[in-house]
Write a protein that holds these residues in place. Structure first.
Motif, PDB file in Angstrom:
ATOM      1  N   TYR A 293      28.636  30.587 -27.869  1.00  0.00           N
ATOM      2  CA  TYR A 293      28.115  30.942 -29.193  1.00  0.00           C
ATOM      3  C   TYR A 293      27.979  29.642 -29.981  1.00  0.00           C
ATOM      4  CZ  TYR A 293      27.493  33.105 -33.750  1.00  0.00           C
ATOM      5  OH  TYR A 293      26.996  33.457 -34.982  1.00  0.00           O
ATOM      6  N   LEU A 294      29.034  29.182 -30.606  1.00  0.00           N
ATOM      7  CA  LEU A 294      28.990  27.870 -31.249  1.00  0.00           C
ATOM      8  C   LEU A 294      29.296  26.759 -30.249  1.00  0.00           C
ATOM      9  CD1 LEU A 294      30.842  28.639 -34.601  1.00  0.00           C
ATOM     10  CD2 LEU A 294      28.389  28.569 -34.170  1.00  0.00           C
ATOM     11  N   ARG A 295      30.251  27.049 -29.355  1.00  0.00           N
ATOM     12  CA  ARG A 295      30.613  26.108 -28.303  1.00  0.00           C
ATOM     13  C   ARG A 295      30.901  26.878 -27.028  1.00  0.00           C
ATOM     14  NH1 ARG A 295      34.779  21.485 -30.284  1.00  0.00           N
ATOM     15  NH2 ARG A 295      34.532  21.033 -28.071  1.00  0.00           N
ATOM     16  N   GLN A 296      30.846  26.179 -25.917  1.00  0.00           N
ATOM     17  CA  GLN A 296      31.091  26.792 -24.617  1.00  0.00           C
ATOM     18  C   GLN A 296      32.559  27.174 -24.466  1.00  0.00           C
ATOM     19  OE1 GLN A 296      29.556  25.144 -20.624  1.00  0.00           O
ATOM     20  NE2 GLN A 296      31.647  24.407 -20.740  1.00  0.00           N
ATOM     21  N   ASP A 297      32.791  28.339 -23.881  1.00  0.00           N
ATOM     22  CA  ASP A 297      34.152  28.820 -23.661  1.00  0.00           C
ATOM     23  C   ASP A 297      34.228  29.414 -22.255  1.00  0.00           C
ATOM     24  OD1 ASP A 297      36.748  29.684 -23.956  1.00  0.00           O
ATOM     25  OD2 ASP A 297      36.233  31.449 -25.150  1.00  0.00           O
ATOM     26  N   TRP A 298      35.039  28.784 -21.397  1.00  0.00           N
ATOM     27  CA  TRP A 298      35.223  29.292 -20.032  1.00  0.00           C
ATOM     28  C   TRP A 298      36.302  30.368 -20.017  1.00  0.00           C
ATOM     29  CZ3 TRP A 298      32.497  28.790 -15.722  1.00  0.00           C
ATOM     30  CH2 TRP A 298      31.630  27.706 -15.577  1.00  0.00           C
ATOM     31  N   LYS A 299      36.030  31.446 -19.275  1.00  0.00           N
ATOM     32  CA  LYS A 299      36.993  32.537 -19.139  1.00  0.00           C
ATOM     33  C   LYS A 299      37.104  32.920 -17.668  1.00  0.00           C
ATOM     34  CE  LYS A 299      35.812  34.464 -23.689  1.00  0.00           C
ATOM     35  NZ  LYS A 299      37.110  34.312 -24.351  1.00  0.00           N
ATOM     36  N   VAL A 387      22.447  29.729 -35.360  1.00  0.00           N
ATOM     37  CA  VAL A 387      23.445  28.812 -34.813  1.00  0.00           C
ATOM     38  C   VAL A 387      22.805  27.429 -34.708  1.00  0.00           C
ATOM     39  CG1 VAL A 387      24.838  28.234 -32.790  1.00  0.00           C
ATOM     40  CG2 VAL A 387      24.684  30.611 -33.579  1.00  0.00           C
ATOM     41  N   SER A 388      23.395  26.451 -35.360  1.00  0.00           N
ATOM     42  CA  SER A 388      22.781  25.130 -35.480  1.00  0.00           C
ATOM     43  C   SER A 388      23.819  24.035 -35.250  1.00  0.00           C
ATOM     44  CB  SER A 388      22.148  24.969 -36.868  1.00  0.00           C
ATOM     45  OG  SER A 388      21.236  26.015 -37.148  1.00  0.00           O
ATOM     46  N   TYR A 389      23.325  22.800 -35.096  1.00  0.00           N
ATOM     47  CA  TYR A 389      24.212  21.666 -34.808  1.00  0.00           C
ATOM     48  C   TYR A 389      23.809  20.488 -35.678  1.00  0.00           C
ATOM     49  CZ  TYR A 389      25.545  24.725 -31.083  1.00  0.00           C
ATOM     50  OH  TYR A 389      25.996  25.817 -30.397  1.00  0.00           O
ATOM     51  N   LEU A 390      24.789  19.973 -36.413  1.00  0.00           N
ATOM     52  CA  LEU A 390      24.579  18.911 -37.388  1.00  0.00           C
ATOM     53  C   LEU A 390      25.358  17.665 -36.982  1.00  0.00           C
ATOM     54  CD1 LEU A 390      23.508  18.009 -40.236  1.00  0.00           C
ATOM     55  CD2 LEU A 390      25.678  18.904 -41.147  1.00  0.00           C
ATOM     56  N   THR A 391      24.667  16.539 -36.961  1.00  0.00           N
ATOM     57  CA  THR A 391      25.314  15.252 -36.732  1.00  0.00           C
ATOM     58  C   THR A 391      25.030  14.364 -37.929  1.00  0.00           C
ATOM     59  OG1 THR A 391      25.014  15.470 -34.334  1.00  0.00           O
ATOM     60  CG2 THR A 391      25.493  13.273 -35.192  1.00  0.00           C
ATOM     61  N   ARG A 421      17.679  27.044 -25.832  1.00  0.00           N
ATOM     62  CA  ARG A 421      18.570  26.929 -26.972  1.00  0.00           C
ATOM     63  C   ARG A 421      19.185  25.537 -27.051  1.00  0.00           C
ATOM     64  NH1 ARG A 421      24.347  29.572 -27.205  1.00  0.00           N
ATOM     65  NH2 ARG A 421      24.464  27.858 -28.700  1.00  0.00           N
ATOM     66  N   ASP A 422      19.618  25.180 -28.256  1.00  0.00           N
ATOM     67  CA  ASP A 422      20.453  24.004 -28.464  1.00  0.00           C
ATOM     68  C   ASP A 422      21.913  24.403 -28.281  1.00  0.00           C
ATOM     69  OD1 ASP A 422      18.719  21.782 -29.195  1.00  0.00           O
ATOM     70  OD2 ASP A 422      18.198  22.949 -30.962  1.00  0.00           O
ATOM     71  N   SER A 423      22.701  23.457 -27.781  1.00  0.00           N
ATOM     72  CA  SER A 423      24.128  23.690 -27.598  1.00  0.00           C
ATOM     73  C   SER A 423      24.910  22.462 -28.043  1.00  0.00           C
ATOM     74  CB  SER A 423      24.451  24.001 -26.130  1.00  0.00           C
ATOM     75  OG  SER A 423      23.929  25.250 -25.743  1.00  0.00           O
ATOM     76  N   TYR A 424      26.202  22.675 -28.213  1.00  0.00           N
ATOM     77  CA  TYR A 424      27.120  21.593 -28.578  1.00  0.00           C
ATOM     78  C   TYR A 424      27.279  20.635 -27.406  1.00  0.00           C
ATOM     79  CZ  TYR A 424      31.533  19.344 -29.891  1.00  0.00           C
ATOM     80  OH  TYR A 424      32.502  18.434 -30.177  1.00  0.00           O
ATOM     81  N   GLY A 425      27.432  19.354 -27.714  1.00  0.00           N
ATOM     82  CA  GLY A 425      27.727  18.376 -26.675  1.00  0.00           C
ATOM     83  C   GLY A 425      27.139  17.022 -27.001  1.00  0.00           C
ATOM     84  N   PHE A 426      27.255  16.110 -26.049  1.00  0.00           N
ATOM     85  CA  PHE A 426      26.718  14.769 -26.253  1.00  0.00           C
ATOM     86  C   PHE A 426      25.198  14.830 -26.200  1.00  0.00           C
ATOM     87  CE2 PHE A 426      25.253  10.575 -25.026  1.00  0.00           C
ATOM     88  CZ  PHE A 426      25.936   9.770 -25.929  1.00  0.00           C
ATOM     89  N   ASN A 427      24.552  14.328 -27.250  1.00  0.00           N
ATOM     90  CA  ASN A 427      23.098  14.354 -27.342  1.00  0.00           C
ATOM     91  C   ASN A 427      22.632  12.942 -27.722  1.00  0.00           C
ATOM     92  OD1 ASN A 427      20.404  14.607 -28.593  1.00  0.00           O
ATOM     93  ND2 ASN A 427      20.706  16.805 -28.349  1.00  0.00           N
ATOM     94  N   SER A 428      21.953  12.290 -26.794  1.00  0.00           N
ATOM     95  CA  SER A 428      21.533  10.902 -27.026  1.00  0.00           C
ATOM     96  C   SER A 428      20.644  10.779 -28.251  1.00  0.00           C
ATOM     97  CB  SER A 428      20.804  10.360 -25.791  1.00  0.00           C
ATOM     98  OG  SER A 428      21.677  10.230 -24.700  1.00  0.00           O
TER      99      SER A 428
END
Length: 672
Positions: A293-299, A387-391, A421-428
């Motif tokens: 959703y906002l970040r990846q979650d392994w279950k 759901v968005s990502y701000l740097t 979709r966009d996701s959380y993580g390292f984005n150059s």
């Protein structure tokens, strides 16, 4: 009026202060962010004897091989000299490394194999203008795989058995029924076929003795077509896994009993679709899954890998992915990443529960002034959660809490697809732009995937309409939050993101200070006329989600949403990048709008790469375009920029029009 002027003046002063503060942050060189990684894409062979990764050979990414017991003894086993190898995988017998490669970005991917013992390299699908598909790979049948090739009919793939030792291709199922794809079981027996429907949905058929039954086994309507798919069989063929949104909003993980047809919900989440899964390399059973959703979650599912998932979640706060597992399942190779640190690849020993670092992808970034990415949820004007990502640049967020201390110029960086979709993580791109002094915002606008079918379907027939409104709402949010000032916002993106840039320049010509369009379509009617032939099966779905060019109403909708017809409205600077061999967004899509602007004496800079397709795969080309981009943005928004220097000379870039409108470009071209 006086209060508005005072507010604008205050914002301008704060922006000036932010620029001054950012000048104290060291510049991260473009080539460190966008050049070849030192190593990437680590894997372990199924027998656990070998490690592989991609790394440069004379500046081109190739596959390297090393004994698992001695990674320092690595050597290259492929010999690509121009285009990087971006996708490779192990054959189940651990004797062959397979990879796909196209020519000049044309996406006619062919399959190659390298014999590990001899080093001999062989083209396994020796056809022209053919795109290979992998239909089936199984540990139960180690010496061969199933592939689909469209060498008989460019629109449809026939299934062949490929003997990996000899390279012999044997026809298994000739696709005479316009099937979009096939599903095989653990014995490499084709068990299912997929066919598009006239409503934009899909029907799934049982295949028996390589013949497709006449009545569909499963039916999926348009609304569920992007969120419902078979994942594959267990190796015993008794269970078929699906991600399935039928009867619900978000896609659940479903286990279907093949004999009875009975289905069981294995996992689901209220906010996001089930994403990646971990399957046992021997049994094919799903043992863990992700929700993003906002970040990846392994279950975990059950106890098989529960301890491993718990350990890795604790070690890497959820941001990790398993790239390969041995057949004995005693060792995994995984990559872990944070938003302010590029990926590190590890060898994980399940018995000892130990992690051994293998390599960092970009060690030159160690100590660089990288900044964190923050997930945020923005409300659209009609109440959707975006759901968005701000740097934020360091100058705007001294304590790195994701809240702006002062406004900065903003780049709205729009993802492609749009069904992605966009996701959380390292984005150059986020790191590069933030380092130059910009806040960067990426928005999952309606139509994006992964967040439930209702959100995806809310984008149907909304190109340039509510999808664009979502981007405008995100900009307004950023202004209200003090992230930026309303006159200091640029829009940038590739593919649909390029279209969104052109829509921003034409439909709302004073909203954005400038735009950077990378391989974006300008005319939706001509876009749909020039899609690759092997996308034939998806054509109806495009029509249902974009507009049907075969109907008067649909054609009118497509034209109304096409920036080309409003090119005369453009008021702000525009930079366009295009690959000449792009099979998805034809070169004419960029040239149409460049010609329309040129005929009206509207400034535009157009950069063309003769050896690229849908995006720029070769680092020298990507760096060259980014060099032009950051100098363009510096003039528009006032951020920092490295000089273009010799990047253009090192690339294949041509500038058919408008070099004089981008700072330093004419000088960089010289006599080129």
């Amino acid at each position: 009026m006086r209060s508005m002027l005072l507010a604008a003046t205050a914002a301008a002063c704060l922006l000036t202060g932010a620029a001054t503060a950012q000048s104290n942050v060291p510049i991260i060189p473009r080539d460190v962010l966008f050049g070849n990684p030192e190593r990437a894409a680590g894997q372990i062979s199924p027998d656990g004897m070998w490690l592989t990764w991609t790394a440069p050979v004379n500046g081109v990414m190739n596959v390297w091989l090393a004994p698992a017991a001695n990674p320092g003894a690595a050597k290259p086993i492929t010999s690509e000299k121009v285009r990087p190898i971006r996708q490779y995988f192990w054959a189940p017998d651990s004797k062959t490394v397979l990879y796909i490669q196209d020519k000049g970005g044309d996406e006619n991917f062919l399959l190659y194999g390298v014999d590990v013992a001899s080093g001999a390299e062989k083209l396994l699908t020796p056809f022209e203008k053919t795109r290979v598909q992998i239909v089936g790979i199984s540990p139960l049948v180690p010496g061969r795989i199933l592939v689909g090739v469209n060498n008989r009919d460019a629109k449809w793939h026939d299934v062949h058995s490929l003997d990996l030792a000899t390279g012999k291709l044997t026809p298994v199922l000739m696709n005479m029924g316009d099937y979009a794809g096939f599903v095989a079981d653990g014995n490499l027996v084709v068990r299912g076929a997929l066919k598009s429907r006239t409503d934009g949905g899909s029907d799934y058929y049982r295949v028996i003795d390589n013949k497709v039954e006449g009545k569909p086994l499963e039916q999926v309507a348009l609304d569920d077509s992007l969120t419902t798919n078979p994942l594959g069989f267990t190796t015993d063929g008794k269970t078929l896994y699906w991600t399935d949104s039928r009867g619900r909003n978000t896609a659940a993980l479903i286990a279907q009993d093949v004999a009875t047809g009975a289905k069981k919900v294995v996992a689901q989440d209220a906010k996001a679709d089930i994403g990646d899964v971990l399957t046992n390399p021997s049994t094919g059973q799903v043992e863990a899954y992700t929700v993003d959703y906002l970040r990846q979650d392994w279950k975990p599912l059950g106890s098989a890998v529960a301890a491993d998932v718990a350990l890795l979640n604790k070690q890497f706060p959820g941001d990790w992915v398993v790239t390969s597992r041995t057949r004995a399942d005693d060792k995994w190779v995984l990559a872990a990443v944070a938003s302010d640190k590029p990926s590190t690849t590890y060898l994980y020993d399940r018995k000892s529960k130990s992690l051994t670092p293998l390599f960092e992808s970009r060690p030159k970034l160690a100590g660089a002034p990288l900044v964190p990415m923050q997930p945020v949820v923005i409300k659209s004007r009609d109440g959707l959660d975006l759901v968005s990502y701000l740097t934020l640049p360091a100058s705007s967020d001294a304590n790195r809490d994701g809240k702006a201390d002062r406004p900065a110029p903003l780049v709205l960086f729009v993802h492609g697809g749009p069904w992605a979709r966009d996701s959380y993580g390292f984005n150059s791109y986020h790191q590069w732009l933030a380092n130059r002094g910009y806040a960067v915002l990426s928005v999952n606008y309606r139509g994006s995937t992964g967040l439930g079918k209702d959100f995806t379907n809310a984008g149907n027939l909304q190109w340039g309409l509510k999808m664009h409104d979502d981007l405008l709402d995100a900009v307004n949010w950023a202004v209200k939050q003090g992230v930026t000032a309303p006159d200091k916002v640029a829009i940038m993106g590739g593919s649909y993101g390029g279209y969104a840039t052109l829509a921003g320049m034409t439909f709302t010509p004073t909203t954005f200070a400038c735009g950077v369009d990378i391989v974006g379509p300008s005319n939706l009617e001509t876009l749909l006329k020039t899609i690759p032939p092997y996308w034939e099966a998806g054509k109806v779905q495009f029509y249902k989600r974009m507009g049907d060019p075969t109907s008067a109403e649909g054609l009118a909708l497509l034209k109304a949403a096409s920036p080309l017809y409003k090119a005369d409205k453009i008021q702000r600077p525009l930079l366009i990048g295009q690959g000449a061999n792009d099979p998805r967004v034809n070169q004419a899509e960029s040239e149409q709008i460049v010609d329309a602007m040129r005929s009206r004496n509207i400034p535009v800079t157009y950069v063309l790469f003769p050896d690229e397709g849908h995006g720029f795969a070769r680092p020298v080309n990507n760096i060259a375009f980014n060099a032009v981009t950051e100098n363009f943005l510096a003039k528009c928004l006032g951020g920092r920029a490295e000089p273009i220097g010799d990047t253009i000379a090192k690339s294949t870039a041509k500038v058919p029009h408008g070099a004089e409108f981008s700072p330093g470009l004419s000088e960089a071209l010289g006599g080129k």
